[in-house]
Design a protein around this motif. Structure first.
Motif, PDB file in Angstrom:
ATOM      1  N   GLY A 140       1.064  -1.208  -0.072  1.00 51.56           N
ATOM      2  CA  GLY A 140      -0.162   0.102   0.136  1.00 51.56           C
ATOM      3  C   GLY A 140       0.849   1.378  -0.084  1.00 51.56           C
ATOM      4  N   PHE A 141       0.244   2.455   0.433  1.00 55.03           N
ATOM      5  CA  PHE A 141       1.034   3.404   0.545  1.00 55.03           C
ATOM      6  C   PHE A 141       0.402   4.626   1.392  1.00 55.03           C
ATOM      7  N   LEU A 142       1.166   5.625   2.012  1.00 54.12           N
ATOM      8  CA  LEU A 142       0.592   6.555   2.816  1.00 54.12           C
ATOM      9  C   LEU A 142      -0.134   7.582   2.050  1.00 54.12           C
ATOM     10  N   THR A 143      -1.134   8.252   2.385  1.00 48.26           N
ATOM     11  CA  THR A 143      -1.842   9.093   1.444  1.00 48.26           C
ATOM     12  C   THR A 143      -1.450  10.504   1.531  1.00 48.26           C
ATOM     13  N   THR A 144      -0.308  10.798   2.592  1.00 52.03           N
ATOM     14  CA  THR A 144      -0.081  12.323   2.700  1.00 52.03           C
ATOM     15  C   THR A 144       0.624  12.734   1.571  1.00 52.03           C
ATOM     16  N   CYS A 145       0.907  11.953   0.578  1.00 49.82           N
ATOM     17  CA  CYS A 145       1.879  12.472  -0.696  1.00 49.82           C
ATOM     18  C   CYS A 145       0.620  13.040  -1.798  1.00 49.82           C
ATOM     19  N   LEU A 146      -0.503  12.784  -1.514  1.00 51.14           N
ATOM     20  CA  LEU A 146      -1.535  13.323  -2.310  1.00 51.14           C
ATOM     21  C   LEU A 146      -2.545  14.275  -1.564  1.00 51.14           C
ATOM     22  N   PRO A 147      -2.017  15.209  -0.792  1.00 52.69           N
ATOM     23  CA  PRO A 147      -2.794  16.064   0.064  1.00 52.69           C
ATOM     24  C   PRO A 147      -4.255  16.670  -0.754  1.00 52.69           C
ATOM     25  N   GLU A 148      -4.054  16.933  -2.054  1.00 52.32           N
ATOM     26  CA  GLU A 148      -5.002  17.785  -2.749  1.00 52.32           C
ATOM     27  C   GLU A 148      -6.050  16.909  -3.290  1.00 52.32           C
ATOM     28  N   PRO A 199      -6.260  22.879  10.543  1.00 47.91           N
ATOM     29  CA  PRO A 199      -6.552  22.995   9.039  1.00 47.91           C
ATOM     30  C   PRO A 199      -5.510  22.391   8.310  1.00 47.91           C
ATOM     31  N   ASP A 200      -4.717  21.516   8.636  1.00 48.05           N
ATOM     32  CA  ASP A 200      -3.821  20.579   8.099  1.00 48.05           C
ATOM     33  C   ASP A 200      -4.522  19.776   6.793  1.00 48.05           C
ATOM     34  N   ASP A 201      -3.724  19.994   5.762  1.00 50.17           N
ATOM     35  CA  ASP A 201      -4.424  19.059   4.592  1.00 50.17           C
ATOM     36  C   ASP A 201      -4.212  17.882   4.469  1.00 50.17           C
ATOM     37  N   ARG A 202      -3.404  17.154   5.427  1.00 52.65           N
ATOM     38  CA  ARG A 202      -3.387  16.018   5.553  1.00 52.65           C
ATOM     39  C   ARG A 202      -4.310  15.008   6.587  1.00 52.65           C
ATOM     40  N   ASN A 203      -5.588  15.120   5.888  1.00 55.29           N
ATOM     41  CA  ASN A 203      -6.578  14.598   6.789  1.00 55.29           C
ATOM     42  C   ASN A 203      -7.371  14.041   5.767  1.00 55.29           C
ATOM     43  N   ILE A 247      -8.829  11.235   6.711  1.00 56.33           N
ATOM     44  CA  ILE A 247      -9.798  10.769   7.543  1.00 56.33           C
ATOM     45  C   ILE A 247      -9.941  11.796   8.346  1.00 56.33           C
ATOM     46  N   ARG A 248     -11.356  12.403   8.506  1.00 56.04           N
ATOM     47  CA  ARG A 248     -11.694  13.733   9.502  1.00 56.04           C
ATOM     48  C   ARG A 248     -11.625  13.056  10.902  1.00 56.04           C
ATOM     49  N   VAL A 249     -10.375  12.801  11.501  1.00 56.46           N
ATOM     50  CA  VAL A 249     -10.467  12.201  12.730  1.00 56.46           C
ATOM     51  C   VAL A 249     -11.027  13.211  13.782  1.00 56.46           C
ATOM     52  N   ASP A 250     -10.840  14.792  13.430  1.00 54.96           N
ATOM     53  CA  ASP A 250     -11.242  15.589  14.573  1.00 54.96           C
ATOM     54  C   ASP A 250     -12.490  16.123  14.499  1.00 54.96           C
ATOM     55  N   ARG A 251     -13.597  15.479  13.563  1.00 54.20           N
ATOM     56  CA  ARG A 251     -14.971  15.487  13.663  1.00 54.20           C
ATOM     57  C   ARG A 251     -15.311  14.238  13.282  1.00 54.20           C
TER      58      ARG A 251
END
Length: 295
Positions: A4-12, A38-42, A44-48
């Motif tokens: 697999g891969f970590l999704t942070t490389c595709l923040p947009e 407001p970090d765009d590495r989200n 999954i919206r863990v904060d809500r």
């Protein structure tokens, strides 16, 4: 094993688009970013996180057939001012992981740069004891990446106290598991295969990143790197474009019984700058690793 891969490389990109592209390319898993706004590495919206978000994410993985290997939130849990907020968000990541049937949450130990290492280790025991207990009650493991995080220390010393096998042994006593990334070991002069063998029983997740040495830089700066703002003597690449012997790494993981996910962490500056370039880099990583992995 699954790749697999970590999704942070595709923040947009939206998680739906990332998952559909990943499945279409043959990837089998995603390690999904869960930073707070407001970090765009989200992705999954863990904060809500609520029932609607649980259903949205669950539907994406059900439709694509991918595995959710980990929720990623790599921040400084020992930060002298922000540590409490980081710890609280790790708990929110655990809640989301439990609701989604995800086995791990990935983070850093971190460090308070104003304290000696011994004092940091005592603080870490106080911080992670309750976090590990909370995660265990929810059926989730907290995994720690062995990244050095020199940028977190004013003098460029290790800012994440989980960078060496010596410290891995210490963090196991807290109930933490290892998110093994060989690229950081190469940059410390540690053989990633020799370091891996004694710790296979405590590897709960694997990240795949490579390390390229820059010609002439090490002889000028040494392992600690430059004191100026210049770039250092190495850079991270996608697997296959650096010094990691992936054949040996995957073979040792397989021999040791690891049957989890190998997650590409794309931080390659050459294959960055646009979605298309990042996807090309992920494709290079896929072609490097997939034929080495059983299953």
């Amino acid at each position: 094993m699954k790749l697999g891969f970590l999704t942070t490389c595709l923040p947009e990109s939206d998680l739906t688009d990332i998952a559909r592209w990943a499945a279409g390319q043959g990837f089998e898993a995603l390690e999904v970013a869960g930073w707070p706004s407001p970090d765009d590495r989200n992705h999954i919206r863990v904060d809500r996180f609520d029932d609607a978000e649980r259903d949205r994410v669950g539907r994406i993985f059900a439709e694509t057939g991918l595995t959710l290997s980990s929720i990623a939130y790599y921040e400084n849990n020992l930060h002298p001012e922000q540590g409490a907020q980081v710890n609280a968000h790790v708990r929110r990541c655990v809640d989301a992981a439990a609701a989604l049937g995800c086995p791990t949450v990935g983070t850093f130990v971190g460090r308070d740069p104003g304290l000696p290492v011994a004092d940091n280790l005592k603080r870490a025991a106080d911080v992670f004891g309750p976090l590990v207990e909370y995660a265990a009650r929810h059926g989730v493991q907290i995994v720690i990446e062995n990244c050095v995080m020199k940028s977190w220390h004013p003098d460029g010393y290790p800012g994440n106290l989980a960078y060496s096998p010596e410290l891995w042994e210490w963090m196991y006593t807290l109930g933490l598991k290892l998110n093994y990334d060989p690229s950081h070991l190469v940059a410390l002069g540690i053989d990633p295969v020799a370091a891996l063998r004694p710790h296979l029983a405590n590897v709960a997740h694997v990240q795949a990143k490579d390390t390229e040495f820059l010609p002439g830089k090490l002889d000028r700066y040494g392992f600690h790197g430059p004191i100026s703002g210049e770039k250092g003597w190495y850079r991270f690449r996608v697997p296959g474009l650096g010094r990691v012997d992936w054949t040996r790494v995957i073979d040792v993981l397989y021999e040791g019984g690891y049957d989890g996910v190998v997650s590409v962490e794309h931080e390659d500056p050459v294959w960055s700058g646009s979605t298309a370039r990042v996807q090309t880099g992920l494709g290079i990583a896929y072609r490097t690793l997939r034929h080495l992995m059983p299953g």
